[in-house]
Design an enzyme around this catalytic site. Sequence first.
Site: not given
Length: 232
Positions: A89, A160, A175, A191
Amino acid sequence: MNKKVEVQNLGIRDYKETWDYQEELFKQTLDLKIKNRREEQDVPTKNYLLFVEHPHVYTLGKSGDATNLLVSEDELKAKNASFYKINRGGDITYHGPGQIVGYPILDLDNFFTDIHKYLRFLEETVILTLAEYGLKSERSPGETGVWLDVGTPFARKICAMGVRASRWVTMHGFALNVNADLGYFDNIIPCGIKEKAVTSLNVELGQKKVNMEEVQKKLLKHFEGLFQAVII
């Protein structure tokens, strides 16, 4: 329920090679779950947590917008960076040296069957780790990951996240920027979120370099506590 989690430190490893390895472990777990159900047996499934650093790479999630990559293929090559469209996702993100990437391949039937709770626990693992360095990090409403100074003009992302799950088996993960070269984030809209900055632990602490192994140990400690896991 098997709450043992096998931790593997993969060192610096190519993104595609690591992705293939994740897929292999993921498939093994799924196949065993299907076999257990079909044959009415109860063979325990395994859980893994992979820690890795990747060479420079950009990855785009299945719902992501390719226009959030702001450089051409030639420019990627010039920067020694690669690019992959992947099956997690989330939108686009960057991985590279100085970043701790964690990939939990868990059978959530061994823990709890709640993806929302799973994501919140991953975020909390990072939040508790950063607190040990004196940083107050938090969640940003509607934006997965871990942030600093949420709700201010100085909001910036330090970690993230993006996951995939099937039959309660997870892959991909988080991460955390520890000593990351933040210049590489200039080549994307991280993102897919415009006008929000990205940061790294060493920048926040005003240090040239933070001990990556120490950060990883703290992450592991909090992961173990939150998931009530047994680390092996």
